[in-house]
Design a protein around this motif. Structure first.
Motif, PDB file in Angstrom:
ATOM      1  N   ASP A 244     -54.089 -56.405  72.807  1.00 36.86           N
ATOM      2  CA  ASP A 244     -54.604 -55.415  71.681  1.00 36.86           C
ATOM      3  C   ASP A 244     -55.659 -56.145  70.644  1.00 36.86           C
ATOM      4  O   ASP A 244     -55.761 -55.447  69.737  1.00 36.86           O
ATOM      5  CB  ASP A 244     -53.655 -54.434  71.153  1.00 36.86           C
TER       6      ASP A 244
ATOM      7  N   ASP B 104     -43.290 -58.254  67.912  1.00 38.94           N
ATOM      8  CA  ASP B 104     -43.061 -58.908  69.150  1.00 38.94           C
ATOM      9  C   ASP B 104     -42.568 -60.207  69.237  1.00 38.94           C
ATOM     10  O   ASP B 104     -42.289 -60.791  70.205  1.00 38.94           O
ATOM     11  CB  ASP B 104     -44.391 -58.696  69.636  1.00 38.94           C
TER      12      ASP B 104
ATOM     13  N   ALA C 181     -51.718 -61.369  73.382  1.00 45.33           N
ATOM     14  CA  ALA C 181     -51.492 -60.180  73.125  1.00 45.33           C
ATOM     15  C   ALA C 181     -52.680 -59.373  73.596  1.00 45.33           C
ATOM     16  O   ALA C 181     -53.844 -59.832  73.788  1.00 45.33           O
ATOM     17  CB  ALA C 181     -51.214 -59.927  71.553  1.00 45.33           C
TER      18      ALA C 181
ATOM     19  N   THR D 177     -54.310 -62.086  66.076  1.00 45.06           N
ATOM     20  CA  THR D 177     -53.503 -61.380  65.478  1.00 45.06           C
ATOM     21  C   THR D 177     -52.424 -60.372  66.325  1.00 45.06           C
ATOM     22  O   THR D 177     -52.904 -60.108  67.424  1.00 45.06           O
ATOM     23  CB  THR D 177     -54.100 -60.119  64.633  1.00 45.06           C
TER      24      THR D 177
ATOM     25  N   ASP E  65     -42.234 -54.535  60.470  1.00 44.25           N
ATOM     26  CA  ASP E  65     -43.533 -53.732  60.777  1.00 44.25           C
ATOM     27  C   ASP E  65     -44.583 -54.706  60.414  1.00 44.25           C
ATOM     28  O   ASP E  65     -44.663 -54.875  59.440  1.00 44.25           O
ATOM     29  CB  ASP E  65     -43.321 -52.443  60.431  1.00 44.25           C
ATOM     30  N   GLY E  66     -45.544 -54.502  61.206  1.00 42.52           N
ATOM     31  CA  GLY E  66     -46.848 -55.020  60.767  1.00 42.52           C
ATOM     32  C   GLY E  66     -47.525 -55.892  61.393  1.00 42.52           C
ATOM     33  O   GLY E  66     -46.842 -56.533  62.670  1.00 42.52           O
ATOM     34  N   ASN E  67     -48.219 -56.867  61.177  1.00 43.06           N
ATOM     35  CA  ASN E  67     -48.959 -57.931  62.055  1.00 43.06           C
ATOM     36  C   ASN E  67     -48.712 -59.354  61.322  1.00 43.06           C
ATOM     37  O   ASN E  67     -48.029 -59.542  60.529  1.00 43.06           O
ATOM     38  CB  ASN E  67     -50.524 -57.828  62.047  1.00 43.06           C
TER      39      ASN E  67
ATOM     40  N   SER F 209     -39.629 -60.166  61.542  1.00 47.93           N
ATOM     41  CA  SER F 209     -39.517 -58.964  62.747  1.00 47.93           C
ATOM     42  C   SER F 209     -40.014 -57.736  61.785  1.00 47.93           C
ATOM     43  O   SER F 209     -39.497 -56.831  62.696  1.00 47.93           O
ATOM     44  CB  SER F 209     -38.256 -59.013  63.370  1.00 47.93           C
TER      45      SER F 209
ATOM     46  N   ARG G 235     -48.509 -58.311  66.976  1.00 49.85           N
ATOM     47  CA  ARG G 235     -47.233 -57.646  66.320  1.00 49.85           C
ATOM     48  C   ARG G 235     -46.213 -58.367  65.964  1.00 49.85           C
ATOM     49  O   ARG G 235     -45.700 -59.272  66.804  1.00 49.85           O
ATOM     50  CB  ARG G 235     -47.054 -56.472  67.023  1.00 49.85           C
TER      51      ARG G 235
END
Length: 278
Positions: free
Chosen positions: A37, A59, A35, A54, A10-12, A8, A56
């Motif tokens: 985006d 999410d 997703a 890819t 930050d990042g992808n 969880s 997040r």
């Protein structure tokens, strides 16, 4: 929810929908995926190709995903998006669908993990190529509702106490024995119906297995899912070659006529139930 350490932070992360032979990018390029985006794309690894997106990582954290699992609409939306991508890939080439929310930290880890499963993927592709999955649900023939027996009414009236005049004739001797005999008869008929239902289920399954390359028996649904008073006696899925798919509808009709049961045939589906059996 995740595989190979997607977390969880930050990042992808890399979301993997399926593994295929060598699909063209155009097959999945315009699909929204899970997703909004980032595009759905192909990711080669060794001799195979993964369909990925890819996303997040935040999410798909454990906390977010657990909340999503409790939201029926949101979970259905993700499941449909996942299946839509798998279905598009399967329409273009043999495909092994991966479970919902299969994620990896990055492409390097995804490629390493998927490459380690190459033999399993190749076996699954060989097993399911040019085959589809079909569902078969069988419901027992409808029977008339049992009428409440007079002795049973008499027994209930007796338990309620003296609700009749004192000079009313007493029940005839042997009424209680007749009631017990009737109850035993009802139990025997229920057991006989259960045996008949089992024979119907086995007969239907045996005939479908003659057409199928593989089969799986699932737990029958209870009345709340089967619908109303229907009794589901068989819930099964079959892996059937595309060249034999036309036989299924005819077989369903023949078996319904011969057994009196209601048979629901659904499909064709991407063979989710059979890709793990290698």
């Amino acid at each position: 929810m995740t595989e190979s350490g997607a977390d969880s932070s930050d990042g992808n992360a890399i979301y993997v929908f399926a593994v295929c032979r060598a699909p063209e990018q155009a097959v999945v390029a315009d699909l929204p995926g899970v997703a909004a985006d980032a595009p759905v794309r192909t990711m080669p690894f060794g001799e195979l190709t993964a369909i990925v997106q890819t996303v997040r990582a935040a999410d798909f954290s454990d906390e977010v995903w657990q909340a999503r699992l409790s939201d029926t609409r949101e979970l259905e939306r993700y499941a449909r998006a996942h299946h839509h991508v798998v279905e598009a890939a399967a329409a273009a080439c043999p495909t092994v669908p991966l479970p919902l929310a299969t994620l990896y930290h990055d492409e390097e880890r995804a490629r390493l993990a998927l490459t380690g499963e190459t033999r399993r993927f190749l076996a699954a592709l060989a097993r399911t190529a040019n085959h589809s999955e079909w569902g078969v649900k069988v419901y027992a023939p409808e029977r008339p509702a049992q009428e409440v027996s007079r002795p049973a009414q008499d027994m209930r009236s007796a338990r309620r106490g003296p609700a009749v005049p004192a000079d009313r004739p007493r029940p005839a001797p042997g009424a209680g024995l007749a009631y017990l005999d009737r109850k035993r008869g009802m139990q025997a008929r229920r057991e006989q119906r259960q045996e008949e239902d089992l024979r119907v289920a086995e007969a239907v399954d045996a005939e479908f297995q003659k057409v199928a390359a593989a089969a799986r028996r699932l737990r029958p649904h209870g009345p709340e899912l089967a619908g109303g008073h229907r009794v589901q006696v068989l819930n099964a899925t079959y892996l059937v070659a595309e060249r034999r798919a036309d036989e299924l509808e005819k077989l369903t009709g023949v078996l319904q006529d011969s057994t009196g049961a209601l048979i629901e045939l659904s499909g064709p589906w991407v063979p989710y139930s059979f890709v793990g059996e290698v």
